[in-house]
Design an enzyme around this catalytic site. Structure first.
Site, PDB file in Angstrom:
ATOM      1  N   SER A  45       0.755  -1.198  -0.101  1.00 63.13           N
ATOM      2  CA  SER A  45       0.329   0.068   0.001  1.00 63.13           C
ATOM      3  C   SER A  45       0.949   1.266  -0.159  1.00 63.13           C
ATOM      4  O   SER A  45       1.598   1.447  -0.949  1.00 63.13           O
ATOM      5  CB  SER A  45      -0.914   0.070   1.160  1.00 63.13           C
ATOM      6  OG  SER A  45      -1.937   1.004   0.919  1.00 63.13           O
ATOM      7  N   GLU A  76      -2.276  -2.722  -7.858  1.00 65.67           N
ATOM      8  CA  GLU A  76      -3.732  -2.890  -7.223  1.00 65.67           C
ATOM      9  C   GLU A  76      -3.831  -1.387  -6.501  1.00 65.67           C
ATOM     10  O   GLU A  76      -3.046  -0.449  -6.551  1.00 65.67           O
ATOM     11  CB  GLU A  76      -3.458  -3.987  -6.300  1.00 65.67           C
ATOM     12  CG  GLU A  76      -2.288  -3.927  -5.231  1.00 65.67           C
ATOM     13  CD  GLU A  76      -2.662  -3.134  -3.977  1.00 65.67           C
ATOM     14  OE1 GLU A  76      -4.062  -3.045  -3.517  1.00 65.67           O
ATOM     15  OE2 GLU A  76      -2.078  -2.544  -3.307  1.00 65.67           O
ATOM     16  N   HIS A 101      -4.827  -5.255  -1.419  1.00 66.51           N
ATOM     17  CA  HIS A 101      -5.873  -5.342  -0.038  1.00 66.51           C
ATOM     18  C   HIS A 101      -7.016  -6.343  -0.363  1.00 66.51           C
ATOM     19  O   HIS A 101      -7.985  -5.912  -0.510  1.00 66.51           O
ATOM     20  CB  HIS A 101      -6.446  -3.924  -0.176  1.00 66.51           C
ATOM     21  CG  HIS A 101      -5.512  -2.678  -0.046  1.00 66.51           C
ATOM     22  ND1 HIS A 101      -4.594  -2.343  -0.923  1.00 66.51           N
ATOM     23  CD2 HIS A 101      -5.119  -1.827   0.827  1.00 66.51           C
ATOM     24  CE1 HIS A 101      -3.886  -1.213  -0.561  1.00 66.51           C
ATOM     25  NE2 HIS A 101      -4.307  -0.968   0.634  1.00 66.51           N
TER      26      HIS A 101
END
Length: 316
Positions: A124, A221, A286
């Site tokens: 992330s 992502e 995630h």
């Protein structure tokens, strides 16, 4: 079936695998942690016979901005001291959120390079740090679970894949999820790079940004981005020329990004023009089971088979 070849990115230096008893620092370069979750994650690491060292500001709170764990200087100092401690073998991120961009340029990269290669794990917001390690140090890193994230705490497969990658990387050479398949068919070779789409776009044009993904297998992502925002981020990468010559694309999860069929339509329409294989649902990011993705290693992407096969183990 044709195998597309491009002028490759160079593979990066791989750090050494972990051994039982290894000391691993836990840092919070981004958002604040939930204490109970952090404690649970540390217990998992101890169960693997690792010795986690929690840096001083991991449980901190920024005095003004609730989305930051401690102030920028403190978060950077924790990271710096962890990396430059010769007794530390790896640095793990406690959580994502936001804030790595604010501290990455406060790090002394000359000292970090001098301290040599170590294992770095996070995903992330840590994308910014993965890119910095690739560009400023030439170091391969692991886009993998966060110590205090619910996925890591609850999901056996997420834990197992990270543990195997850390200790027995030869046993984690073929990465694939049962869900994976071709968005655009084909096979391609390249060196892995990538992470969270929004963070890759936000890194563009910064002083130490990677010039291009040419010859790379791009892993992307994201979470909580509507279809039009994903369109905007991909369009920015396309317009900047950053995607010119990319060898292939692997798509992870798009949690909380709206109905997947809408997201999928945007991904297809924006990426099809690259003329390269694209695999979807590869199971990183995630999602409920989050696989550990080595960055900076040569690999073969087979969209039809739904696999990413490393040509060398993730760690030396």
């Amino acid at each position: 079936m044709t195998l597309t070849h491009h002028h490759p990115l160079s593979p990066l230096t791989r750090p050494a695998r972990l051994r039982p008893g290894a000391r691993v620092a836990v840092v919070a370069p981004s958002g604040p942690v939930v204490d109970e979750r952090l404690d649970a994650g540390l217990d998992i690491l101890r169960g693997w016979d690792l010795d986690p060292v929690v840096m001083p500001h991991v449980r901190g709170r920024h005095p003004e901005f609730r989305y930051l764990a401690a102030d920028d200087e403190s978060r950077a100092r924790d990271f710096q001291e962890a990396w430059c401690d010769p007794g530390i073998d790896a640095v793990f991120c406690a959580r994502g959120g936001y804030g790595a961009q604010r501290m990455v340029d406060l790090l002394d990269w000359t000292a970090i390079r001098a301290a040599g290669p170590k294992v770095f794990v996070g995903y992330s917001d840590a994308t910014v740090l993965h890119e910095a390690f690739a560009v400023r140090m030439g170091l391969s890193t692991l886009y993998g679970p966060l110590v205090s994230a619910a996925t890591f705490l609850k999901d056996d497969d997420t834990q197992r894949h990270l543990r195997t990658t850390l200790f027995e990387p030869e046993a984690a050479m073929v990465i694939g999820a049962g869900t994976a398949g071709p968005l655009i068919p084909g096979r391609a070779r390249g060196v892995t790079l990538g992470g969270c789409l929004a963070l890759l776009a936000s890194d563009l044009a910064t002083p130490f940004a990677r010039a291009s993904a040419r010859g790379g297998l791009l892993l992307i992502e994201d979470v909580g981005e509507d279809d039009y925002r994903i369109d905007r981020l991909l369009t920015q990468l396309l317009r900047s020329g950053w995607l010119d010559g990319v060898a292939g694309v692997a798509l992870g999860s798009w949690e909380e990004c709206g109905p997947y069929e809408r997201v999928r339509a945007v991904l297809y329409e924006r990426l099809a023009g690259l003329g390269v294989p694209v695999v979807e649902h590869l199971g990183f990011g995630h999602c409920a089971t989050s696989l550990t993705m080595p960055l900076g290693v040569p690999a073969l992407l087979d969209a039809d088979a739904g696999t990413l096969t490393l040509e060398v183990p993730a760690l030396a």
